[in-house]
Design a protein around this motif. Structure first.
Motif, PDB file in Angstrom:
ATOM      1  N   LEU A 237      42.960 -47.593   8.383  1.00 42.20           N
ATOM      2  CA  LEU A 237      41.529 -48.109   8.940  1.00 42.20           C
ATOM      3  C   LEU A 237      40.965 -46.885   9.789  1.00 42.20           C
ATOM      4  CD1 LEU A 237      42.293 -51.763   9.558  1.00 42.20           C
ATOM      5  CD2 LEU A 237      40.616 -50.789   8.017  1.00 42.20           C
ATOM      6  N   ARG A 238      42.055 -46.382  10.691  1.00 45.59           N
ATOM      7  CA  ARG A 238      41.184 -45.225  11.613  1.00 45.59           C
ATOM      8  C   ARG A 238      40.991 -44.058  10.795  1.00 45.59           C
ATOM      9  NH1 ARG A 238      46.089 -43.364  14.938  1.00 45.59           N
ATOM     10  NH2 ARG A 238      44.632 -42.549  16.578  1.00 45.59           N
ATOM     11  N   LEU A 239      41.673 -43.744   9.816  1.00 42.86           N
ATOM     12  CA  LEU A 239      41.092 -42.415   9.012  1.00 42.86           C
ATOM     13  C   LEU A 239      39.866 -42.696   8.278  1.00 42.86           C
ATOM     14  CD1 LEU A 239      42.055 -39.674   8.026  1.00 42.86           C
ATOM     15  CD2 LEU A 239      43.084 -40.738   6.040  1.00 42.86           C
ATOM     16  N   LEU A 240      39.800 -44.101   7.694  1.00 41.77           N
ATOM     17  CA  LEU A 240      38.476 -44.292   7.180  1.00 41.77           C
ATOM     18  C   LEU A 240      37.306 -44.508   8.042  1.00 41.77           C
ATOM     19  CD1 LEU A 240      39.681 -47.003   4.515  1.00 41.77           C
ATOM     20  CD2 LEU A 240      39.303 -44.710   4.024  1.00 41.77           C
ATOM     21  N   LEU A 241      37.609 -44.941   9.091  1.00 42.40           N
ATOM     22  CA  LEU A 241      36.605 -45.071  10.142  1.00 42.40           C
ATOM     23  C   LEU A 241      35.970 -43.755  10.741  1.00 42.40           C
ATOM     24  CD1 LEU A 241      37.695 -48.080  12.335  1.00 42.40           C
ATOM     25  CD2 LEU A 241      35.568 -47.813  11.002  1.00 42.40           C
ATOM     26  N   LEU A 242      36.995 -42.786  10.857  1.00 43.41           N
ATOM     27  CA  LEU A 242      36.750 -41.325  11.125  1.00 43.41           C
ATOM     28  C   LEU A 242      35.782 -40.778  10.066  1.00 43.41           C
ATOM     29  CD1 LEU A 242      40.074 -40.032  12.698  1.00 43.41           C
ATOM     30  CD2 LEU A 242      37.904 -40.383  13.830  1.00 43.41           C
ATOM     31  N   VAL A 243      36.005 -40.891   8.661  1.00 39.55           N
ATOM     32  CA  VAL A 243      35.414 -40.368   7.806  1.00 39.55           C
ATOM     33  C   VAL A 243      33.821 -41.295   7.779  1.00 39.55           C
ATOM     34  CG1 VAL A 243      35.148 -40.376   5.173  1.00 39.55           C
ATOM     35  CG2 VAL A 243      37.154 -39.747   6.236  1.00 39.55           C
ATOM     36  N   HIS A 244      33.840 -42.203   7.877  1.00 40.62           N
ATOM     37  CA  HIS A 244      32.560 -43.152   7.907  1.00 40.62           C
ATOM     38  C   HIS A 244      31.777 -42.704   8.879  1.00 40.62           C
ATOM     39  CE1 HIS A 244      29.582 -46.310   6.729  1.00 40.62           C
ATOM     40  NE2 HIS A 244      30.100 -46.782   7.983  1.00 40.62           N
ATOM     41  N   LEU A 245      32.326 -42.556  10.245  1.00 43.58           N
ATOM     42  CA  LEU A 245      31.450 -42.231  11.429  1.00 43.58           C
ATOM     43  C   LEU A 245      31.003 -40.821  11.574  1.00 43.58           C
ATOM     44  CD1 LEU A 245      33.630 -44.160  14.267  1.00 43.58           C
ATOM     45  CD2 LEU A 245      31.204 -44.771  13.425  1.00 43.58           C
ATOM     46  N   ASN A 246      31.886 -39.969  10.773  1.00 43.30           N
ATOM     47  CA  ASN A 246      31.397 -38.646  10.798  1.00 43.30           C
ATOM     48  C   ASN A 246      31.339 -37.925  11.892  1.00 43.30           C
ATOM     49  OD1 ASN A 246      31.331 -36.253   9.093  1.00 43.30           O
ATOM     50  ND2 ASN A 246      28.950 -36.342   9.096  1.00 43.30           N
ATOM     51  N   LEU A 247      32.294 -38.388  12.902  1.00 41.65           N
ATOM     52  CA  LEU A 247      32.045 -37.592  14.355  1.00 41.65           C
ATOM     53  C   LEU A 247      32.373 -36.079  14.466  1.00 41.65           C
ATOM     54  CD1 LEU A 247      34.328 -40.321  16.194  1.00 41.65           C
ATOM     55  CD2 LEU A 247      31.945 -40.226  16.165  1.00 41.65           C
ATOM     56  N   PRO A 248      31.493 -35.438  15.539  1.00 41.40           N
ATOM     57  CA  PRO A 248      31.753 -33.984  15.485  1.00 41.40           C
ATOM     58  C   PRO A 248      32.989 -34.003  15.988  1.00 41.40           C
ATOM     59  CG  PRO A 248      30.125 -34.986  17.011  1.00 41.40           C
ATOM     60  CD  PRO A 248      30.402 -35.944  15.934  1.00 41.40           C
ATOM     61  N   PRO A 249      33.524 -32.620  16.115  1.00 46.35           N
ATOM     62  CA  PRO A 249      34.975 -32.463  16.622  1.00 46.35           C
ATOM     63  C   PRO A 249      35.076 -32.619  18.059  1.00 46.35           C
ATOM     64  CG  PRO A 249      34.604 -30.723  15.311  1.00 46.35           C
ATOM     65  CD  PRO A 249      33.309 -31.589  15.053  1.00 46.35           C
ATOM     66  N   ALA A 250      33.945 -32.422  18.769  1.00 45.76           N
ATOM     67  CA  ALA A 250      33.804 -32.583  20.108  1.00 45.76           C
ATOM     68  C   ALA A 250      34.068 -34.340  20.648  1.00 45.76           C
ATOM     69  CB  ALA A 250      32.529 -32.164  20.823  1.00 45.76           C
ATOM     70  N   ARG A 251      33.594 -34.928  19.674  1.00 46.09           N
ATOM     71  CA  ARG A 251      33.756 -36.522  19.855  1.00 46.09           C
ATOM     72  C   ARG A 251      35.097 -37.048  19.529  1.00 46.09           C
ATOM     73  NH1 ARG A 251      28.803 -38.916  20.509  1.00 46.09           N
ATOM     74  NH2 ARG A 251      30.308 -40.746  21.104  1.00 46.09           N
ATOM     75  N   GLN A 252      35.989 -36.181  18.840  1.00 42.52           N
ATOM     76  CA  GLN A 252      37.178 -36.730  18.395  1.00 42.52           C
ATOM     77  C   GLN A 252      38.276 -36.315  19.194  1.00 42.52           C
ATOM     78  OE1 GLN A 252      38.030 -34.605  14.787  1.00 42.52           O
ATOM     79  NE2 GLN A 252      36.114 -35.248  13.774  1.00 42.52           N
ATOM     80  N   SER A 253      39.170 -37.370  19.608  1.00 41.81           N
ATOM     81  CA  SER A 253      40.373 -37.248  20.386  1.00 41.81           C
ATOM     82  C   SER A 253      41.220 -36.390  19.627  1.00 41.81           C
ATOM     83  CB  SER A 253      40.896 -38.762  20.747  1.00 41.81           C
ATOM     84  OG  SER A 253      41.580 -39.303  19.514  1.00 41.81           O
ATOM     85  N   PRO A 254      42.322 -35.881  20.456  1.00 42.94           N
ATOM     86  CA  PRO A 254      43.194 -35.075  19.906  1.00 42.94           C
ATOM     87  C   PRO A 254      43.963 -36.132  18.868  1.00 42.94           C
ATOM     88  CG  PRO A 254      43.243 -34.996  22.329  1.00 42.94           C
ATOM     89  CD  PRO A 254      42.418 -35.920  22.118  1.00 42.94           C
ATOM     90  N   ALA A 255      44.100 -37.103  19.065  1.00 45.20           N
ATOM     91  CA  ALA A 255      44.958 -38.026  17.783  1.00 45.20           C
ATOM     92  C   ALA A 255      44.242 -38.036  16.676  1.00 45.20           C
ATOM     93  CB  ALA A 255      45.314 -39.365  18.444  1.00 45.20           C
TER      94      ALA A 255
END
Length: 345
Positions: A237-255
């Protein structure tokens, strides 16, 4: 002398008047003495069979029969219960539940985990009644874990699941005063419900935050191996949400970055799929995700990173069709992502 010797052998007496013990009686006494040990040896043999089945992979025809192993666990569970060895009865019920998981029967799997939880709780209560100096929270922790597994495998909205959660709530009231249980057990269920609620109303950023909190809670107490199925589901779910949200690298956590990099490198054949059983850390990406799912997620990640949106749309559809064991939340998110991509590609 012959008469005395004959009387001693035939009548069970002796010249000294002390009763002798027949060989059959001695063997029976030895069996009684070793009774719990024999049961434990049988449990270990059954456990080794299920491990062989797990390791068999695609060569299932060389593996032991799941039905036979399941019957062994069921018989041993009842024997341990009759003997008052509740913790081993619980472990047999867990073995039975694992067998049910291979047959794709989540309701019976849930019932087996519920029996395991009750057995662990009985072992905990018994150690309290005996005022054992060595009493610890292990049995109670096992009960909480099995209650969560039972609730996870039960059908949503059914009366059975509500009954499981009622029993768990009663147990968690006892845990409120115990600081060692403040995390992750208490918060996991509420966090997952909150994440699902956020996803249903379209607040996917909040859902992602809740799933991140679940992972942090589990890792905080080094309890990853107790929550393998939960961590599998949450990672997908986390991976799919990251793909769906398409967050820029600056908005992504190290995890988040670590998770994306793992699956992208897997797609580029720059790394091998990892597993919690290969001797490494259970806190790595992919540790509890089956190998086939890892490769499918790697293709999804690669298509997203390389902006191949038509390929991504088809891969999302194929992922939902290929894996029948996905949760309702996973399927719902896949449907939302596919529908959104279908409007543009």
């Amino acid at each position: 002398m012959d008469k005395l010797r004959g009387g001693s052998l035939g009548g069970g007496g002796s010249s000294s008047g002390a009763p002798s013990t027949a060989p059959g009686h001695e063997h029976h006494q030895l069996e009684q003495y070793q009774y719990p040990k024999n049961l434990i040896e049988q449990y270990l043999r059954a456990s080794s069979k299920i491990k062989k089945f797990e390791r068999a992979g695609f060569f299932k025809r060389f593996a032991p029969s799941v039905v036979d192993v399941q019957a062994d666990f069921q018989r041993l569970a009842y024997s341990f219960e009759e003997s008052g060895i509740q913790q081993y009865a619980a472990m047999c019920h867990i073995g039975y539940a694992k067998c049910e998981s291979y047959g794709g029967a989540p309701q019976r799997e849930s019932e087996a985990y519920l029996r395991a939880a009750r057995s662990f709780l009985a072992a905990h209560n018994e150690s309290g009644r005996l005022h054992l100096r060595t009493r610890h929270s292990g049995f109670r922790e096992g009960a909480v874990h099995c209650y969560h597994r039972a609730a996870d495998r039960a059908v949503d909205g059914c009366v059975f699941k509500a009954a499981i959660l009622r029993e768990l709530k009663q147990l968690q009231r006892q845990l409120d005063s115990t600081s060692s249980f403040a995390s992750p057990t208490h918060q996991i269920h509420d966090l997952e419900i909150s994440a699902e609620t956020s996803g249903q109303r379209g607040d996917f950023r909040s859902a992602l935050q809740h799933y991140d909190d679940i992972v942090d809670n589990v890792y905080e107490r080094r309890g990853a191996r107790m929550y393998g199925e939960l961590l599998r589901r949450v990672e997908v779910l986390r991976l799919l949400l990251l793909v769906h949200l398409n967050l820029p690298p600056a908005r992504q956590s190290p995890a988040h970055i670590k998770l994306i990099e793992y699956y992208y490198n897997l797609a580029q054949f720059e790394s091998l799929p990892c597993s919690a059983d290969d001797g490494g850390s259970a806190e790595r990406p992919g540790a509890f995700v089956p190998e086939q799912q890892q490769y499918a997620l790697a293709e999804i990640t690669c298509a997203w990173v390389e902006r191949k949106m038509c390929d991504l749309k088809h891969l999302l559809r194929d992922f939902g069709a290929e894996f029948g064991s996905l949760s309702d939340m996973e399927r719902q998110l896949l449907a939302v992502m596919h529908a959104e991509l279908a409007r543009s590609y």
